[in-house]
Design an enzyme around this catalytic site. Sequence first.
Site, PDB file in Angstrom:
ATOM      1  N   SER A   1       0.907  -1.160   0.006  1.00 50.88           N
ATOM      2  CA  SER A   1      -0.022   0.084   0.029  1.00 50.88           C
ATOM      3  C   SER A   1       0.402   1.289   0.194  1.00 50.88           C
ATOM      4  CB  SER A   1      -0.897   0.304   1.727  1.00 50.88           C
ATOM      5  OG  SER A   1      -1.339  -1.179   1.032  1.00 50.88           O
TER       6      SER A   1
ATOM      7  N   HIS B   1       0.832   4.201   4.647  1.00 50.02           N
ATOM      8  CA  HIS B   1      -0.532   5.159   3.236  1.00 50.02           C
ATOM      9  C   HIS B   1       0.464   6.292   3.169  1.00 50.02           C
ATOM     10  CE1 HIS B   1      -3.788   2.047   3.220  1.00 50.02           C
ATOM     11  NE2 HIS B   1      -2.748   1.386   3.357  1.00 50.02           N
TER      12      HIS B   1
END
Length: 199
Positions: free
Chosen positions: A126, A177
């Site tokens: 991610s 993230h």
Amino acid sequence: MFVRTESFGQFLKLYPVISTIIAIQLLIFLMMHTPIFPHNWILELLAGVNLLIQKGEYWRLVTPIFVHVGFAHLLFNSFSLVLFGPALEKALGKFTFIILYLASGLGANIATLYIHPPYYTHIGASGAIFGLFGVYLAVLFVKKDAIPLQGRQVILPIAIISVVMTFFQPDINITGHIFGLISGFIIGRILLFYRSIRF
């Protein structure tokens, strides 16, 4: 720009870096779910464990980018890479795309190392995926005309929604993230300083 019309063979030929990344992710996933390679052994070897990184196992800053335990996690990250990666691999070139992807994931994992406690463990692509969003946002801020209107209408809402959803999903490495996004944005600004990027 983000609509895939290639056949499987064409995709492999046009985007070899993305194809290789997905193949590596899939291979590791299959190894983790076959009796030949004990599940815990692969995970313990490749997962990002802050304490072990601090003790010198620095490969764990990179290997988590390719590790997924759940099939849904693997599918979502691979699907995101297939959608948003090709335009960047084509625009930047294979070598620069590899650097972008790994550097974004590395930036996310370094931030995770310093912000989270020693026993924090993390896996997944991610951070690197968010790095791709970061490059698109850098181009939008500096020279938005380099991205076709249809692409701009897609990437900005997707990036915003992805960031917002980060704070509402359980068991998500929020640090990874956000700093993956920041890393990609910084890399994008650096690239734009030295070269033009057009999609």
